[in-house]
Design a protein around this motif. Sequence first.
Motif: not given
Length: 303
Positions: A67-94
């Motif tokens: 009613x008050x918003x529109x949401x684009x949602x990731x599939x649950x498996x992609x949420x897991x995979x992209x979380x893993x990818x983020x962990x791999x990228x974090x050492x590069x942040x500095x």
Amino acid sequence: MRRWDRLQMLEIGHKLFAKIHKRKYHSHHNNEIHYMAREIEEWLPQGIQSMIEGRYTPRCLKRYYFQDEMVDQLHLSDRVFQHILLKQLKPTFKHVMNQNCYHLNGPTGVKYATQRIKQVLQEDKPKYLIRADIKSFYKSIPHFKLVQDIKKYYDDPKVQAMLENIITNPIDTPRGYKNPGHGIALRGPLSQFFSGIYLKPLDDAFDQADVTYLRYQDDILILCKTKRQMNRCRRRMMEVLQERHLSLSRKKSRMGCINGGFHFLGIDYLPTQTEDNTNVTHANDDSITHSTTVHYLYEYGGG
């Protein structure tokens, strides 16, 4: 942590999915979460192997209308995979991200930003501020420019390909599939990462300036000692935002004297002087046009 270590990636994926499954354990027995739990030893290793080989492609985003918003949602498996990818990228942040981009510190980012603001107010005693809020930030990010930024800072073709697939992911809507050229999933694991990359030119623009600059996602605070510094910072900020195809929210963006204190990231900072008024303007305007009390500013969501 070693990058692309298959065993470590599997461990991260199992832990995250276990947390999600525990929250949804009492869902209907036909819920997809139970099927995924039974088949986790199949889809999780396959997805991780595709990431190691650089061929990971997410499922289409699913768009839901409320009613008050529109949401684009990731599939649950992609949420897991992209979380893993983020962990791999974090050492590069500095090496890639600007240290004034505080939301990359996670939930403690607000704490670090608050500590720095209090220290600057006490030691440097700035007299002017720019408090800016970017209008519809995540929805406004153009895909082609974000992909260019990824390729600028990451030269691994496998990382480039996976991130481009995530950025340009089609959306499954009740009206059919869409391939928008703007916007990223707001609640995705990588949304904070994309925010840090896309506004890095703005963060870098104030590294050499004699002002205090902080950013938390789309909220920006610049503390200045003189009015001349404030006006220069405003011009530079608007130049970068224009180049980035972004604009400011007029109701939430303010600039002027901070005699009456200000508000940032949900915290009220007390006045640095005894006067109980604040000169303010919309950060999109060319000059300070009116004075008002600090209470008037809070009414409009800015300090």
